[in-house]
Design a protein around this motif. Structure first.
Motif, PDB file in Angstrom:
ATOM      1  N   GLU A 296     -11.250   0.602   6.369  1.00 52.95           N
ATOM      2  CA  GLU A 296      -9.969   0.149   5.804  1.00 52.95           C
ATOM      3  C   GLU A 296      -8.897   0.168   6.873  1.00 52.95           C
ATOM      4  N   ILE A 297      -8.221  -0.943   6.993  1.00 53.92           N
ATOM      5  CA  ILE A 297      -7.127  -1.069   7.953  1.00 53.92           C
ATOM      6  C   ILE A 297      -5.854  -0.887   7.139  1.00 53.92           C
ATOM      7  N   HIS A 298      -5.095   0.145   7.415  1.00 50.66           N
ATOM      8  CA  HIS A 298      -3.894   0.347   6.612  1.00 50.66           C
ATOM      9  C   HIS A 298      -2.821   1.050   7.428  1.00 50.66           C
ATOM     10  N   THR A 299      -1.721   0.382   7.616  1.00 46.40           N
ATOM     11  CA  THR A 299      -0.574   1.002   8.280  1.00 46.40           C
ATOM     12  C   THR A 299       0.646   0.787   7.402  1.00 46.40           C
ATOM     13  N   HIS A 300       1.526   1.789   7.385  1.00 44.90           N
ATOM     14  CA  HIS A 300       2.676   1.758   6.460  1.00 44.90           C
ATOM     15  C   HIS A 300       3.793   2.616   7.030  1.00 44.90           C
TER      16      HIS A 300
ATOM     17  N   HIS B  18      -5.001  -8.193   3.173  1.00 45.26           N
ATOM     18  CA  HIS B  18      -4.496  -8.454   1.814  1.00 45.26           C
ATOM     19  C   HIS B  18      -3.001  -8.214   1.696  1.00 45.26           C
ATOM     20  N   ILE B  19      -2.489  -7.290   2.521  1.00 43.27           N
ATOM     21  CA  ILE B  19      -1.041  -7.042   2.506  1.00 43.27           C
ATOM     22  C   ILE B  19      -0.540  -7.254   3.925  1.00 43.27           C
ATOM     23  N   LEU B  20       0.468  -8.093   4.048  1.00 41.08           N
ATOM     24  CA  LEU B  20       1.002  -8.411   5.379  1.00 41.08           C
ATOM     25  C   LEU B  20       2.459  -7.999   5.463  1.00 41.08           C
ATOM     26  N   PRO B  21       2.901  -7.617   6.654  1.00 45.95           N
ATOM     27  CA  PRO B  21       4.345  -7.409   6.810  1.00 45.95           C
ATOM     28  C   PRO B  21       5.071  -8.755   6.681  1.00 45.95           C
ATOM     29  N   ALA B  22       6.343  -8.725   6.382  1.00 48.55           N
ATOM     30  CA  ALA B  22       7.091  -9.987   6.212  1.00 48.55           C
ATOM     31  C   ALA B  22       7.065 -10.793   7.503  1.00 48.55           C
ATOM     32  N   TYR B  23       7.000 -10.099   8.623  1.00 52.59           N
ATOM     33  CA  TYR B  23       6.850 -10.753   9.929  1.00 52.59           C
ATOM     34  C   TYR B  23       6.210  -9.737  10.865  1.00 52.59           C
ATOM     35  N   GLY B  24       5.578 -10.243  11.937  1.00 51.33           N
ATOM     36  CA  GLY B  24       4.875  -9.345  12.868  1.00 51.33           C
ATOM     37  C   GLY B  24       3.459  -9.069  12.384  1.00 51.33           C
TER      38      GLY B  24
ATOM     39  N   ARG C 237      -1.821 -14.378   4.017  1.00 51.00           N
ATOM     40  CA  ARG C 237      -2.462 -13.411   3.118  1.00 51.00           C
ATOM     41  C   ARG C 237      -3.883 -13.873   2.773  1.00 51.00           C
ATOM     42  N   ASN C 238      -4.836 -12.955   2.854  1.00 51.00           N
ATOM     43  CA  ASN C 238      -6.257 -13.171   2.521  1.00 51.00           C
ATOM     44  C   ASN C 238      -7.020 -14.033   3.531  1.00 51.00           C
ATOM     45  N   ASP C 239      -6.421 -14.344   4.662  1.00 51.59           N
ATOM     46  CA  ASP C 239      -7.232 -14.961   5.723  1.00 51.59           C
ATOM     47  C   ASP C 239      -8.332 -13.977   6.115  1.00 51.59           C
ATOM     48  N   MET C 240      -9.474 -14.529   6.454  1.00 55.07           N
ATOM     49  CA  MET C 240     -10.579 -13.702   6.981  1.00 55.07           C
ATOM     50  C   MET C 240     -10.797 -14.134   8.425  1.00 55.07           C
TER      51      MET C 240
ATOM     52  N   LYS D 105      -2.365  -4.202   5.371  1.00 48.52           N
ATOM     53  CA  LYS D 105      -3.573  -3.575   4.798  1.00 48.52           C
ATOM     54  C   LYS D 105      -4.705  -4.584   4.656  1.00 48.52           C
ATOM     55  N   GLY D 106      -5.901  -4.136   4.925  1.00 51.91           N
ATOM     56  CA  GLY D 106      -7.064  -5.005   4.738  1.00 51.91           C
ATOM     57  C   GLY D 106      -8.358  -4.226   4.901  1.00 51.91           C
ATOM     58  N   ARG D 107      -9.441  -4.964   4.923  1.00 54.51           N
ATOM     59  CA  ARG D 107     -10.765  -4.329   5.055  1.00 54.51           C
ATOM     60  C   ARG D 107     -11.575  -5.088   6.086  1.00 54.51           C
TER      61      ARG D 107
END
Ligand code: SIN
Length: 282
Positions: free
Chosen positions: A91-95, A126-132, A245-248, A270-272
């Protein structure tokens, strides 16, 4: 690279840039991929080195695993936290509370410290920052081909050590959960590897894991590796991918490096991802 090529009437593959990357539309990765589609994807993968599947919906962990397995057996990451019930998924997740990036802040080839490093990685966000939060990819065939012939011959005879203890320990696990006896992988690989499918030669060193060239003095090794790390990062070998969003993304670790930009804190990303097992570089 070719202009837009219609591989069949539904599936379209376009170059993302002249140097590396292809954009695929018309394949729904949340459904079973047919043999026909699989063959087209493989052909595009060898040609473009990294594919971006666009207009996708979020795929379930089960389907992500199934999709990865259609390209080979899955690799289990030696250090990163696994998704509950799905050890194949990283899981890729930064916040806002993240202190460090997801472990990709420099150009690297995934887990090159393994004896048989992953052939490729499939990451859906699945979750992207608004930019960057873009990801950079670099073409390691080009990096090799742009060296002088004498430098190519010199490097062709050399192997290098890829280590991971310095990189993985303390990165993913909380200090109090660390196992001091845990062994992290290391391996020796040729500096120039031959891609098993395309038979093309690619530079195979990266800043995260490659620590020493076999047979050279420490000083010589550092000089050559620093030169190669800089060379691999030349802008003409690179692209910068801006995610939808949801690009693979599906990249070939045998002939590319990548780096995820950590420029969006405190926003969330966030993604997988799954990685597919590769073979021993030669
Ligand atoms: C990775 O190396 O798998 C992370 C790439 C990214 O987060 O864009």
């Amino acid at each position: 690279m070719n202009e837009i090529c219609n591989l069949n009437k539904e599936i379209t593959v376009k170059p993302y840039a002249p140097n590396i990357g292809g954009v695929i539309t018309g394949v729904d990765l949340s459904k079973d991929v047919s043999d026909y589609e699989l063959n087209l994807i493989k052909e595009a993968f060898y040609k473009y080195q990294v594919l971006f599947f666009q207009q996708q919906s979020e795929i379930s962990p089960e389907n992500h695993i199934k999709l990865g397995k259609s390209f080979g057996e899955l690799h289990i990451h030696p250090a990163a936290p696994k998704m509950k019930s799905f050890p194949e998924i990283f899981e890729i997740h930064t916040h806002k509370d993240s202190k460090i990036s997801n472990g990709a802040e420099n150009f690297h080839s995934d887990v090159s410290c393994d004896l048989e490093p992953p052939l490729g990685t499939m990451l859906q966000l699945h979750i992207l920052p608004a930019y960057g939060g873009d990801t950079m990819f670099a073409n390691m065939y080009m990096a090799y081909e742009n060296l002088s012939k004498p430098m190519q011959s010199f490097l062709n005879g050399l192997r290098a050590l890829h280590e991971s203890e310095h990189f993985y320990r303390n990165r993913y696990e909380k200090q109090d959960e660390l196992d001091p006896n845990k062994k992290y992988p290391s391996a020796i690989h040729p500096i120039v590897r031959t891609h098993p499918e395309t038979k093309k030669k690619a530079l195979y060193v990266n800043k995260f894991f490659t620590t020493r060239i076999e047979g050279l003095s420490k000083q010589e090794s550092k000089l050559i590796l620093d030169y190669l790390f800089n060379h691999c990062e030349k802008t003409e070998f690179q692209i910068r991918y801006r995610w939808n969003r949801n690009d693979m993304a599906f990249w070939d670790n045998r002939c590319t490096l990548h780096k995820a930009l950590w420029d969006y804190h405190p926003m969330e990303r966030k993604g997988r991802r799954v990685t597919i097992k590769g073979d021993q570089p030669f």
